[in-house]
Design an enzyme around this catalytic site. Structure first.
Site, PDB file in Angstrom:
ATOM      1  CG  ASP A  20      37.260  48.246  34.559  1.00  0.00           C
ATOM      2  OD1 ASP A  20      38.245  49.002  34.497  1.00  0.00           O
ATOM      3  OD2 ASP A  20      36.602  48.054  35.604  1.00  0.00           O
ATOM      4  CG  ASP A  22      41.539  48.081  39.624  1.00  0.00           C
ATOM      5  OD1 ASP A  22      42.058  47.487  40.585  1.00  0.00           O
ATOM      6  OD2 ASP A  22      42.196  48.655  38.738  1.00  0.00           O
ATOM      7  CG  ASP A 203      33.836  48.307  38.391  1.00  0.00           C
ATOM      8  OD1 ASP A 203      34.698  48.532  37.506  1.00  0.00           O
ATOM      9  OD2 ASP A 203      33.951  48.686  39.558  1.00  0.00           O
TER      10      ASP A 203
HETATM   11 MG    MG Z   1      36.681  49.248  37.333  1.00  0.00          MG
END
Ligand code: MG
Length: 248
Positions: A20, A22, A203
């Site tokens: 991923d 961000d 995240d």
């Molecule tokens: Mg993310």
């Protein structure tokens, strides 16, 4: 951390490293256009991608063009955008994109979604709407609590009415006219590449869809706090990048 490093070292090859963007490689910013991969990460990703038995992919909720503009990844990297609805490969000459074809019905729904979403954020400070090739996104990162809650609730209701897929992430509600998920996109790429193992790190709640499709021989890493299906956890992008150096 040492358990994670052992798991990474033990991965079968060919290996697909899928990350991923961000909050995983790039610390979260109030202004999403200010997001950058941490400097050590740019270097480590270049070296990971240079390994003959490793493929690199970024798997993001961002629209593909947006992800490409920020990515700083080497040629050959796969970019999966819009939570799996868009895909491309980075080449010397720019992006080699897989074509996204909407049906007439999907295109109509996307237009309606855009108009309705613009209406529901009107007058709410710090809430804005992004239109992607296959989805509309309501962003609430800069809004006060009350406006944020109202906007997210209204967007979820709109999604239930008009969308095919609704994703509720950190300060975003994405309403897509296509069924797509990071998990489906990751599983498809893995099959195409014939990867014997996959390392995936993310995240946010939308990354759980990717953790879900991975198995025992794969390495799943949650970045930061929160419940997760991932088997390993790191505290930050710096820790993730440090763990990835095991591969180079
Ligand atoms: Mg993310």
């Amino acid at each position: 951390m040492s358990e994670l490093i052992t798991a990474i070292a033990a991965t079968a090859r060919p290996l697909l490293v899928a990350l991923d963007f961000d909050g995983t490689l790039a610390p979260l910013q109030d202004d999403p256009s200010a997001s950058r991969i941490i400097p050590a990460g740019v270097d480590v990703l270049a070296r990971v991608a240079a390994r003959p038995d490793v493929s690199l992919a970024l798997v993001s909720g961002r629209a593909l063009h947006d992800l490409h503009a920020l990515a700083e990844v080497p040629e050959g990297t796969f970019l999966i955008g819009s939570h799996g609805a868009e895909r491309a490969r980075v080449t010397r000459f720019g992006l080699d994109r897989d074509v996204v074809q909407l049906t007439d019905d999907e295109a109509d729904r996307l237009a309606s979604l855009g108009a309705r979403a613009a209406g529901l954020v009107r007058g709410k400070d710090g809430v804005w709407v992004e239109t992607k090739p296959t989805a509309v996104v309501v962003h609430t990162r800069l809004a006060q609590d009350e406006d944020r809650q109202e906007a997210e609730a209204a967007a979820l209701a709109l999604g239930a009415e008009l969308g095919s897929g609704v994703l509720h992430g950190k300060d975003v509600v994405e309403i897509s006219v296509l069924h797509a998920s990071k998990g489906e996109a990751l599983a498809a790429l893995r099959d195409e590449l014939g990867a014997r193992s996959v390392l995936f790190a993310g995240d946010d709640t939308t990354d759980e869809r990717a953790f879900e499709v991975l198995g025992d021989g794969d390495v799943t890493i949650k970045v930061g706090p929160g419940d997760s299906l991932a088997r390993h956890r790191v505290g930050s992008a710096d820790e993730l990048v440090e763990a990835l150096t095991t591969l180079v």
